[in-house]
Design a protein around this motif. Structure first.
Motif, PDB file in Angstrom:
ATOM      1  N   LEU A  91       8.546  -6.448  -3.290  1.00 36.12           N
ATOM      2  CA  LEU A  91       9.473  -6.325  -2.055  1.00 36.12           C
ATOM      3  C   LEU A  91       9.201  -7.760  -1.575  1.00 36.12           C
ATOM      4  O   LEU A  91      10.104  -8.537  -1.462  1.00 36.12           O
ATOM      5  CB  LEU A  91       8.779  -5.139  -1.137  1.00 36.12           C
ATOM      6  N   ASP A  92       7.927  -8.092  -1.162  1.00 39.01           N
ATOM      7  CA  ASP A  92       7.655  -9.377  -0.297  1.00 39.01           C
ATOM      8  C   ASP A  92       7.680 -10.559  -1.405  1.00 39.01           C
ATOM      9  O   ASP A  92       7.095 -10.695  -2.517  1.00 39.01           O
ATOM     10  CB  ASP A  92       6.221  -9.134   0.158  1.00 39.01           C
ATOM     11  N   ASN A  93       8.478 -11.510  -0.955  1.00 41.84           N
ATOM     12  CA  ASN A  93       8.914 -12.743  -1.462  1.00 41.84           C
ATOM     13  C   ASN A  93       9.584 -12.758  -2.932  1.00 41.84           C
ATOM     14  O   ASN A  93       9.769 -13.712  -3.375  1.00 41.84           O
ATOM     15  CB  ASN A  93       7.489 -13.590  -1.807  1.00 41.84           C
ATOM     16  N   THR A  94      10.048 -11.571  -2.989  1.00 42.30           N
ATOM     17  CA  THR A  94      11.126 -11.218  -4.152  1.00 42.30           C
ATOM     18  C   THR A  94      12.125 -10.910  -3.676  1.00 42.30           C
ATOM     19  O   THR A  94      13.294 -11.628  -3.966  1.00 42.30           O
ATOM     20  CB  THR A  94      10.322 -10.460  -5.044  1.00 42.30           C
ATOM     21  N   LEU A  95      12.393  -9.898  -2.993  1.00 38.98           N
ATOM     22  CA  LEU A  95      13.563  -9.232  -2.532  1.00 38.98           C
ATOM     23  C   LEU A  95      13.839  -9.748  -0.990  1.00 38.98           C
ATOM     24  O   LEU A  95      15.003 -10.209  -0.546  1.00 38.98           O
ATOM     25  CB  LEU A  95      13.558  -7.599  -2.367  1.00 38.98           C
ATOM     26  N   ILE A  96      12.774  -9.700  -0.152  1.00 36.12           N
ATOM     27  CA  ILE A  96      12.689 -10.258   0.978  1.00 36.12           C
ATOM     28  C   ILE A  96      11.595 -11.152   1.290  1.00 36.12           C
ATOM     29  O   ILE A  96      10.663 -11.209   0.689  1.00 36.12           O
ATOM     30  CB  ILE A  96      12.944  -9.384   2.346  1.00 36.12           C
ATOM     31  N   ALA A  97      11.777 -12.213   2.476  1.00 35.54           N
ATOM     32  CA  ALA A  97      10.494 -12.851   2.847  1.00 35.54           C
ATOM     33  C   ALA A  97       9.475 -11.962   3.253  1.00 35.54           C
ATOM     34  O   ALA A  97       9.820 -11.187   4.088  1.00 35.54           O
ATOM     35  CB  ALA A  97      10.937 -13.982   3.717  1.00 35.54           C
ATOM     36  N   TRP A  98       8.236 -12.336   3.107  1.00 33.92           N
ATOM     37  CA  TRP A  98       7.161 -11.496   3.598  1.00 33.92           C
ATOM     38  C   TRP A  98       7.166 -11.022   4.729  1.00 33.92           C
ATOM     39  O   TRP A  98       6.646 -10.218   5.384  1.00 33.92           O
ATOM     40  CB  TRP A  98       5.854 -11.768   2.909  1.00 33.92           C
ATOM     41  N   SER A 120       6.191  -1.591  -4.855  1.00 32.61           N
ATOM     42  CA  SER A 120       5.355  -2.432  -3.819  1.00 32.61           C
ATOM     43  C   SER A 120       4.200  -1.973  -3.972  1.00 32.61           C
ATOM     44  O   SER A 120       3.613  -0.849  -3.612  1.00 32.61           O
ATOM     45  CB  SER A 120       6.013  -2.557  -2.402  1.00 32.61           C
ATOM     46  N   ASN A 121       3.012  -2.825  -3.511  1.00 30.69           N
ATOM     47  CA  ASN A 121       1.471  -2.450  -3.484  1.00 30.69           C
ATOM     48  C   ASN A 121       1.387  -2.115  -1.830  1.00 30.69           C
ATOM     49  O   ASN A 121       0.255  -1.686  -1.568  1.00 30.69           O
ATOM     50  CB  ASN A 121       0.713  -3.505  -3.859  1.00 30.69           C
ATOM     51  N   ASN A 122       2.287  -2.473  -0.791  1.00 34.26           N
ATOM     52  CA  ASN A 122       2.292  -1.987   0.401  1.00 34.26           C
ATOM     53  C   ASN A 122       2.221  -0.548   0.712  1.00 34.26           C
ATOM     54  O   ASN A 122       2.677   0.170  -0.125  1.00 34.26           O
ATOM     55  CB  ASN A 122       3.356  -2.613   1.084  1.00 34.26           C
ATOM     56  N   LYS A 123       1.716  -0.249   1.839  1.00 34.69           N
ATOM     57  CA  LYS A 123       1.821   1.111   2.189  1.00 34.69           C
ATOM     58  C   LYS A 123       3.118   1.994   2.352  1.00 34.69           C
ATOM     59  O   LYS A 123       3.856   0.880   2.885  1.00 34.69           O
ATOM     60  CB  LYS A 123       0.728   1.360   3.431  1.00 34.69           C
ATOM     61  N   ALA A 124       3.394   2.908   2.567  1.00 29.00           N
ATOM     62  CA  ALA A 124       4.509   3.708   2.370  1.00 29.00           C
ATOM     63  C   ALA A 124       5.388   3.291   3.672  1.00 29.00           C
ATOM     64  O   ALA A 124       6.615   2.868   3.640  1.00 29.00           O
ATOM     65  CB  ALA A 124       4.538   5.149   2.371  1.00 29.00           C
ATOM     66  N   ASN A 135      12.793   0.347 -22.491  1.00 28.79           N
ATOM     67  CA  ASN A 135      13.508  -0.802 -22.716  1.00 28.79           C
ATOM     68  C   ASN A 135      14.986  -1.001 -21.902  1.00 28.79           C
ATOM     69  O   ASN A 135      15.666  -1.713 -22.013  1.00 28.79           O
ATOM     70  CB  ASN A 135      13.956  -0.818 -24.102  1.00 28.79           C
ATOM     71  N   GLU A 136      15.234   0.253 -20.906  1.00 26.07           N
ATOM     72  CA  GLU A 136      16.431   0.191 -20.162  1.00 26.07           C
ATOM     73  C   GLU A 136      16.035  -0.226 -18.575  1.00 26.07           C
ATOM     74  O   GLU A 136      16.906  -0.344 -17.905  1.00 26.07           O
ATOM     75  CB  GLU A 136      16.843   1.650 -20.211  1.00 26.07           C
ATOM     76  N   ILE A 137      14.918  -0.614 -18.513  1.00 25.26           N
ATOM     77  CA  ILE A 137      14.440  -1.122 -17.096  1.00 25.26           C
ATOM     78  C   ILE A 137      13.695  -2.544 -17.204  1.00 25.26           C
ATOM     79  O   ILE A 137      13.461  -2.922 -18.087  1.00 25.26           O
ATOM     80  CB  ILE A 137      13.652  -0.016 -16.159  1.00 25.26           C
ATOM     81  N   ILE A 138      13.833  -3.206 -15.858  1.00 22.22           N
ATOM     82  CA  ILE A 138      13.122  -4.425 -15.931  1.00 22.22           C
ATOM     83  C   ILE A 138      12.481  -4.417 -14.425  1.00 22.22           C
ATOM     84  O   ILE A 138      12.902  -3.737 -13.433  1.00 22.22           O
ATOM     85  CB  ILE A 138      14.072  -5.485 -15.844  1.00 22.22           C
ATOM     86  N   MET A 139      11.333  -5.139 -14.602  1.00 24.15           N
ATOM     87  CA  MET A 139      10.518  -5.333 -13.204  1.00 24.15           C
ATOM     88  C   MET A 139      10.828  -7.023 -13.112  1.00 24.15           C
ATOM     89  O   MET A 139      10.383  -7.868 -13.616  1.00 24.15           O
ATOM     90  CB  MET A 139       8.908  -5.185 -13.729  1.00 24.15           C
ATOM     91  N   ILE A 140      11.093  -7.172 -11.645  1.00 24.48           N
ATOM     92  CA  ILE A 140      11.437  -8.573 -11.185  1.00 24.48           C
ATOM     93  C   ILE A 140      10.331  -8.622  -9.893  1.00 24.48           C
ATOM     94  O   ILE A 140      10.293  -7.913  -8.917  1.00 24.48           O
ATOM     95  CB  ILE A 140      12.886  -8.577 -10.475  1.00 24.48           C
ATOM     96  N   GLY A 141       9.553  -9.669 -10.079  1.00 21.02           N
ATOM     97  CA  GLY A 141       8.531 -10.100  -9.035  1.00 21.02           C
ATOM     98  C   GLY A 141       8.107 -11.429  -9.062  1.00 21.02           C
ATOM     99  O   GLY A 141       8.563 -12.350  -9.931  1.00 21.02           O
TER     100      GLY A 141
END
Length: 174
Positions: free
Chosen positions: A34-41, A68-72, A110-116
């Motif tokens: 989430l933070d700094n990948t998808l949106i600015a933290w 995300s490691n953030n809380k729900a 092999n059908e998914i990817i992690m972006i961060g």
């Protein structure tokens, strides 16, 4: 030992990754930090570029799930406007949160990817889960206090990886 932090790809920004590139790699879904990948933290509203990218992924039938490691409550508030599924308290660099997202999607590794944007959490977690990873540059140059500690160590690990793996280069796509 430090190879556990080596990303599969290094791309300047998540928005440069296209459905065509993903499909060429056999990727059917995207897991993203989430933070700094998808949106600015420090700006949960996102940008027009993000909205356009999410629309393109949706139209291509490629689900995007935030891990995300953030809380729900923090993650839910941030992704509500984007209507994205998420896994909170993912405990990256461990694989539990990534594996949870994978089970939700019902796809193979092999059908998914992690972006961060962090090698110590996102890339290491993806490698631990046995999936490919994309390291992206952080959206903004500032970080939350706890991430600043990781960045210090990441710089040292990246220097090592770049020296050992000269093929690791920042690109504008996969």
């Amino acid at each position: 030992m430090l190879n556990k932090y080596k990303p599969t790809w290094m791309v300047d920004a998540i928005y440069q990754i296209t459905p065509e590139q993903l499909k060429q790699q056999g990727i059917k879904a995207v897991l993203t930090d989430l933070d700094n990948t998808l949106i600015a933290w420090d700006n949960p509203d996102g940008t027009k570029e993000l909205l356009d990218w999410l629309k393109v992924m949706d139209e291509a039938g490629i689900p995007v799930v935030v891990v995300s490691n953030n809380k729900a409550s923090r993650v839910a508030r941030a992704v509500q406007q984007f209507r994205l599924d998420f896994v909170s308290r993912a405990m990256k660099p461990f694989s539990a949160g990534i594996k949870s997202a994978q089970r939700k999607l019902g796809l193979s590794s092999n059908e998914i990817i992690m972006i961060g944007d962090q090698i110590m959490t996102d890339v290491r977690g993806a490698n631990a889960a046995g999936i490919r990873s994309v390291l992206v540059r952080p959206i903004v140059d500032t970080d939350n206090w706890n991430t600043q500690i990781n960045r210090f160590f990441e710089r040292k690990i990246m220097r090592y990886l770049l020296n050992k793996h000269p093929e690791m280069k920042w690109k504008s796509g996969l």
